[in-house]
Design an enzyme around this catalytic site. Structure first.
Site, mmCIF file in Angstrom:
data_model
loop_
_atom_site.group_PDB
_atom_site.id
_atom_site.type_symbol
_atom_site.label_atom_id
_atom_site.label_comp_id
_atom_site.label_asym_id
_atom_site.label_seq_id
_atom_site.Cartn_x
_atom_site.Cartn_y
_atom_site.Cartn_z
ATOM 1 C CE1 TYR A 1 52.540 -9.247 29.243
ATOM 2 C CE2 TYR A 1 53.044 -8.590 31.336
ATOM 3 C CZ TYR A 1 53.230 -8.575 29.918
ATOM 4 O OH TYR A 1 54.013 -7.529 29.366
ATOM 5 C CE LYS B 1 51.024 -5.551 30.988
ATOM 6 N NZ LYS B 1 52.224 -5.236 30.646
ATOM 7 C CD GLU C 1 54.475 0.110 23.450
ATOM 8 O OE1 GLU C 1 53.690 0.486 24.473
ATOM 9 O OE2 GLU C 1 54.056 -1.156 22.757
ATOM 10 C CG LEU D 1 49.909 -2.112 26.915
ATOM 11 C CD1 LEU D 1 48.973 -3.181 26.487
ATOM 12 C CD2 LEU D 1 50.705 -2.715 28.042
HETATM 13 N N1 PLP Z 1 54.236 -0.671 26.606
HETATM 14 C C1 PLP Z 1 54.895 -2.309 26.822
HETATM 15 C C2 PLP Z 1 55.032 -2.680 25.495
HETATM 16 C C3 PLP Z 1 54.672 -2.771 28.094
HETATM 17 O O1 PLP Z 1 55.126 -3.993 28.126
HETATM 18 C C4 PLP Z 1 54.433 -1.861 29.138
HETATM 19 C C5 PLP Z 1 54.530 -2.618 30.445
HETATM 20 O O2 PLP Z 1 54.566 -3.820 30.625
HETATM 21 C C6 PLP Z 1 53.960 -0.720 29.057
HETATM 22 C C7 PLP Z 1 53.903 -0.083 27.747
HETATM 23 C C8 PLP Z 1 53.470 0.330 30.210
HETATM 24 O O3 PLP Z 1 52.505 -0.002 30.936
HETATM 25 P P1 PLP Z 1 51.909 0.066 32.296
HETATM 26 O O4 PLP Z 1 52.054 1.442 32.602
HETATM 27 O O5 PLP Z 1 50.628 -0.363 32.262
HETATM 28 O O6 PLP Z 1 52.887 -0.868 33.014
#
Ligand code: PLP
Length: 283
Positions: free
Chosen positions: A32, A146, A178, A202
């Site tokens: 997603y 993701k 994270e 991520l």
């Molecule tokens: N890390 C995780 C586990 C996430 O689920 C998300 C966003 O949903 C992020 C980091 C941040 O990613 P982004 O800045 O692309 O929203």
């Protein structure tokens, strides 16, 4: 009527149905993205779409549209639903097939869904900062994908929620990876610290934008895992995500960070991020 994309059909939201044999429903076999919309403009659309295709590729899910077509479909949806500030949620699964763990027959089409939500910016959190907790990172070892499988994040986030906190900062042993749905940063003596990009996090699109801000502002960045102890000794902590933007962390478990108020570096980075948003919507 609010519309959504179900595969290549723009349908009324109430009309859309998904099979119980969809592999997303049964296995979480899909991926997603969430893309923020500011004043009708998609923020960092290209980066999100690129990541969507990269993740699909890693899982051998075939997206039956080019990236350009996908981009147009998303804009059409935002315009159709008259979204000013909000976001798009999109996902794709390996499709509908009799339930077996191994992949379905070749030719099984992926199921694509995209819908919009009107949602303001998190102004109170941005201003005041948020409380967090530490939780063991029990997720799988491909956090760079993701994936729709979010149980590790769901359980950590529920703990945070029950404790009146906004986010759970995940750690494997003593090492922070994270947030449950965000990237985590520390600032010490004017240097920014964050986990390196690998399979344990991520690589957030907001993280990428933030690092570009640091480069432009001459803030040194060190991509190295922080221990819990090191994180608690930082001058400032903050988290980033598409919906949270650059949110100050003012508490972890019982410990206040920066005396419980958003720090000066975080404020500067928030301003730099704000300029990126302004630049996008004024194009
Ligand atoms: N890390 C995780 C586990 C996430 O689920 C998300 C966003 O949903 C992020 C980091 C941040 O990613 P982004 O800045 O692309 O929203």
């Amino acid at each position: 009527m609010t519309k959504l994309w179900l595969n290549n059909q723009l349908l009324d939201q109430q009309q859309a149905t998904i099979s119980i044999e969809d592999r997303g429903f049964q296995f979480g076999d899909g991926i997603y993205e969430v893309i923020k919309v500011y004043e009708g403009v998609l923020f960092t659309a290209k980066e999100h779409i690129d990541r969507f295709y990269r993740c699909a590729d890693d899982l051998r899910i075939v997206i039956p549209y080019t990236k350009d077509v996908m981009h147009k479909m998303l804009y059409e949806l935002v315009e159709e639903n008259l979204i000013d500030t909000g976001h798009i949620y999109m996902q794709i699964t390996r499709g509908v097939a009799p339930r077996t763990h191994f992949f379905p027959n070749e030719g099984t089409e992926a199921t694509f869904v995209a819908y919009t939500q009107t949602a303001g910016r998190p102004l109170v959190n941005l201003q005041e900062g948020v409380k967090t907790i530490f939780r063991e990172d029990i997720r799988w070892l491909r956090c760079d994908i993701k994936s729709l499988n979010l149980l590790g994040a769901v359980l950590a986030k529920q703990d945070a929620h029950e404790l009146g906190c906004y986010e759970a900062i995940l750690h494997r042993g003593e090492t922070i990876t994270e947030g449950a749905s965000s990237n985590v940063f520390g600032i010490k003596d004017g240097v920014l610290y964050t986990h390196p990009v690998n399979n344990l996090i991520l690589n957030g699109i907001t993280r990428i934008v933030l690092m570009a801000c640091c480069e432009e502002m001459g803030i040194p960045v060190v991509e190295v895992p922080m221990t819990k102890e090191q994180a608690l000794a930082m001058d400032e902590l903050f988290l980033t995500s598409t919906t949270s933007e650059v949110t100050p962390i003012i508490q972890v478990d019982e410990q206040l960070i920066a005396e419980g108020t958003p720090g000066a570096w975080t404020r500067k980075l928030q301003q730099a991020f704000e300029q990126k948003i302004t630049a996008t919507i004024s194009v």
